[in-house]
Design a protein around this motif. Structure first.
Motif, PDB file in Angstrom:
ATOM      1  N   LYS A  24      43.548  47.554 -12.842  1.00  0.00           N
ATOM      2  CA  LYS A  24      44.986  47.353 -12.741  1.00  0.00           C
ATOM      3  C   LYS A  24      45.443  47.104 -11.307  1.00  0.00           C
ATOM      4  N   ARG A  25      44.498  47.012 -10.388  1.00  0.00           N
ATOM      5  CA  ARG A  25      44.886  46.671  -9.024  1.00  0.00           C
ATOM      6  C   ARG A  25      45.565  45.304  -9.015  1.00  0.00           C
ATOM      7  N   PRO A  26      46.499  45.083  -8.123  1.00  0.00           N
ATOM      8  CA  PRO A  26      47.270  43.833  -8.170  1.00  0.00           C
ATOM      9  C   PRO A  26      46.399  42.594  -7.964  1.00  0.00           C
ATOM     10  N   ASN A  27      46.721  41.543  -8.688  1.00  0.00           N
ATOM     11  CA  ASN A  27      46.170  40.228  -8.386  1.00  0.00           C
ATOM     12  C   ASN A  27      46.884  39.681  -7.153  1.00  0.00           C
ATOM     13  N   ILE A  28      46.245  38.747  -6.489  1.00  0.00           N
ATOM     14  CA  ILE A  28      46.830  38.141  -5.289  1.00  0.00           C
ATOM     15  C   ILE A  28      46.815  36.633  -5.454  1.00  0.00           C
ATOM     16  N   LEU A  29      47.982  36.017  -5.392  1.00  0.00           N
ATOM     17  CA  LEU A  29      48.105  34.562  -5.375  1.00  0.00           C
ATOM     18  C   LEU A  29      48.649  34.167  -4.013  1.00  0.00           C
TER      19      LEU A  29
END
Length: 542
Positions: A24-29
Motif C-alpha cells: 500500500k505504499r504510494p505509487n509515484i508518477l
C-alpha cells in the motif's frame, strides 16, 4: 503440536501484514519536461492568462502543492537529470555537461526503489547516454530525440514509432499503467517528454493554435546589458542575433531546404526531422506555416519590428509544444482515476530547468539568473498534501531522489546531498530548512558561450562568480527581481558581498566541490571571447 505451530502461524501473519502494508505504499508518477519555464505555467504566473497554456497542470497545482522557490543545480539538460538520478551535485555524480557520459553503475534512486520492492519504468527523454539501469521497463530517446516519428532505444534494441513524440511517450506510459505493471506492487513511473525543447516543433493538431492571440512581450525584451553584467555581453542566445529564421522559426523550411553555408553553431534538428516526416505530416506543416511565411515576407520587417515578430513566432511554437504536454498530464491523471490508482499515487510535475522566453531578449537557459535557475515543481499527494497549498521553502532537483525514497519508506543513503521534501508535502515547516542553494555551470566554451560560473542564492541575495574571467555579480532580488542592477562594484554593499563570499565558500565546502575554479590567463580570456565574437550569425533566407 498445536503449540509448536502457533509461533509459525503468528510469524506468517506478521509477514503477511508487513507485505500488505508494503503493497500500500504510494505509487509515484513523475512527469518531467525539458525547458519548461515556470512563468509559462498558469499556476505560477498570470503573464499568459489570456493564453491559458496549462489548464491540466494548473489543475494539478490546485489539487496539491506548488513550490515557488524551486531551483536547479546546473541549468542544462543532461546534468539536471543526473542530479535527479543520484541526489548528488554534478561534481559528485560525474556528469557536469552534456558532453559527459553518465556512469549507470553508480548508485541511483531507481535501483534503491527496486531493492525496496517497487516496480520502476521510464519512457521518453533520458539524455544520459547508455542503457538505463534500475528500471524494469524502459524506452528512451537517443540523445535529444525527435519530435516526429522518433527512434527509441528499448531493452530489445532500437525501434521507430510513427507519430508525435509527446503522444508516443504518453501512450507508452498509459499502456504501462493498464497492461504492464504488477498490480500487487507499488510503481515509480517516469514520463519524460522532449517538449518543449528547441526547435519547438508542435503536434500537427496544434500548428495553428494561438494564431489569433498576441503574446505579451516581457519588459526586458530589448535589454542590452551594457552597463550591468560583464559576462552577458558575450553570450550567443539572443532572439535578435542568434535565433535562426529558417531552422528555429521554420520560415520557408521544407525537407529539401538548401542549407546555407554554416558560419556559427545552429540547431538544425527540425530540418533533419522534416526529412523523416510522412507526406501527410509535411502537408499539414506547410499548410499551416506557408500563409504565415508569406505574410512575413510581405511585411519586410527589420530592427525591433523583426525582433518582435521572431518573439511571437518563437513563443507560440514553444507554447504549442507545451499544449501537447498539458494534454499528456490530463491523460495520465485520467488513466489513474480510471484504474482506481489516483488515491494512492503521488503525481509530480517538473522540468529540468527554467528557460528564457524573451526575457532580456534571450532564449535558452544555462545562467544562474532567475529565469534559467527556477524550475517548476508541483506535487499532488491525496490525503497527505493539502490541496491548493504553496511552499516558499528553497528546494532543488538535488532533493528529488531523497523524496522518492522517503515516500517509499526506504532509507536515504548518507552520501546523497539533498533532503526529502516529504515534511514540506505534509505541511510541516522545519526550522532547520536550508536558507541558501548552490549552483555550478561548467559547459564553456560551448554552444551559446555562457561562461562557467558558480554561486549562492539566499532568500534575498544572489552572488555569482564567473571564475575563469574573475568577474562577479551581486543582486538584491527583493528590490531588483529582474536582476537589472549588478551591485558588485557598489561600495554600499561591500560588507554584504564579503559576507556572501564567505557563505559561498562555506557551501562549496559543504558540498565538497573541489572542481577547478581557477582564473584563466588574460591571454586565454581574450582569445576565447574574440573567437566567439568572430563568429557571425548564419545566413538567413527571407
Amino acid at each position: 503440536m498445536r503449540h509448536l505451530f502457533a509461533p509459525i502461524i503468528l510469524l506468517a501473519t506478521v509477514v503477511a501484514c508487513t507485505l500488505s502494508a508494503a503493497d500500500k505504499r504510494p505509487n509515484i508518477l513523475f512527469i518531467f519536461t525539458d525547458d519548461h519555464a515556470p512563468h509559462a505555467i498558469g499556476a505560477y504566473s498570470d503573464w499568459l492568462k489570456d493564453v491559458n497554456p496549462t489548464p491540466e497542470i494548473d489543475k494539478l497545482a490546485a489539487q496539491g502543492m506548488l513550490f515557488e522557490n524551486s531551483f536547479c543545480t546546473n541549468s542544462i539538460c543532461g546534468p539536471s537529470r543526473a542530479v535527479i538520478q543520484t541526489g548528488k551535485h554534478s561534481h559528485k555524480n560525474g556528469f557536469m555537461n552534456n558532453g559527459n557520459s553518465f556512469d549507470w553503475n553508480q548508485q541511483t534512486f531507481p535501483k534503491l526503489l527496486q531493492k525496496a520492492g517497487y516496480q520502476t519504468a521510464i519512457y521518453g527523454k533520458s539524455h544520459l547516454k547508455g542503457k538505463p539501469q534500475g528500471y524494469d521497463d524502459w524506452a528512451v530517446l537517443p540523445g535529444q530525440g525527435l519530435y516526429y516519428n522518433p527512434d527509441l532505444i528499448t531493452p530489445k534494441g532500437k525501434i521507430t514509432v510513427d507519430g508525435y513524440c509527446t503522444d508516443i511517450v504518453t501512450d507508452m506510459a498509459v499502456n504501462y499503467l493498464k497492461n504492464k505493471r504488477d498490480e500487487d506492487k507499488p510503481f515509480m513511473l517516469m514520463v519524460q517528454h522532449k517538449a518543449p525543447h528547441r526547435n519547438w516543433m508542435p503536434a500537427a493538431r496544434h500548428l495553428n493554435l494561438y494564431d489569433d492571440i498576441e503574446i505579451p512581450e516581457p519588459d526586458t525584451l530589448f535589454d542590452k546589458w551594457e552597463d550591468n553584467a560583464p559576462a552577458a555581453r558575450h553570450q550567443e542566445l539572443e532572439i535578435d542575433r542568434h535565433m535562426h529564421l529558417n531552422y528555429d522559426l521554420f520560415v520557408d523550411l521544407t525537407a529539401d531546404f538548401k542549407d546555407p553555408e554554416p558560419t556559427m553553431s545552429t540547431d538544425r534538428s527540425a530540418w533533419h526531422n522534416m526529412q523523416r516526416m510522412s507526406p501527410e505530416q509535411l502537408k499539414a506543416w506547410r499548410d499551416a506555416y506557408a500563409p504565415k511565411d508569406a505574410a512575413f515576407h510581405k511585411a519586410n520587417l527589420s530592427g525591433k519590428d523583426l525582433v518582435r515578430w521572431k518573439f511571437q513566432r518563437y513563443l507560440k511554437n514553444y507554447l504549442r509544444c507545451i499544449k501537447g504536454v498539458d494534454e499528456s498530464v490530463g491523460r495520465l491523471v485520467d488513466t489513474l482515476e480510471e484504474l482506481d490508482l489516483d488515491e494512492n499515487t503521488i503525481v509530480i510535475y517538473s522540468s529540468d530547468q527554467g528557460f528564457y522566453l524573451g526575457d532580456h531578449g534571450w532564449y535558452d537557459k544555462r545562467w544562474m539568473y532567475e529565469e534559467s535557475l527556477k524550475m517548476p515543481f508541483i506535487a499532488k499527494w491525496p490525503g497527505v498534501t493539502k490541496p491548493g497549498s504553496v511552499s516558499k521553502k528553497m528546494i532543488q532537483n538535488l532533493d528529488y531522489a531523497e523524496t522518492f525514497l522517503d515516500v517509499a519508506n526506504t532509507p536515504i543513503p548518507d552520501d546523497m546531498q539533498g533532503r526529502s521534501l516529504v515534511p514540506l508535502l505534509k505541511g510541516k515547516k522545519p526550522r532547520d530548512w536550508r536558507k541558501s542553494i548552490y549552483y555550478h555551470y561548467y559547459e564553456y566554451p560551448a554552444t551559446h558561450m555562457i561562461p562557467r560560473h558558480n554561486g549562492i542564492r539566499t532568500e534575498r541575495y544572489k552572488l555569482i562568480n564567473f571564475y575563469q574571467f574573475d568577474e562577479w555579480e551581486f543582486y538584491d532580488l527583493k528590490n531588483d527581481p529582474e536582476e537589472l542592477n549588478n551591485l558588485y562594484e557598489n561600495p554600499e554593499f561591500k560588507k554584504l558581498i564579503e559576507e556572501h563570499k564567505e557563505k559561498l565558500n562555506d557551501i562549496i565546502a559543504h558540498y565538497d566541490d573541489t572542481s577547478d575554479r581557477a582564473v584563466k590567463p588574460e591571454e586565454w580570456q581574450k582569445r576565447v571571447r574574440a573567437e566567439g565574437h568572430a563568429r557571425k550569425p548564419r545566413p538567413e533566407k527571407k
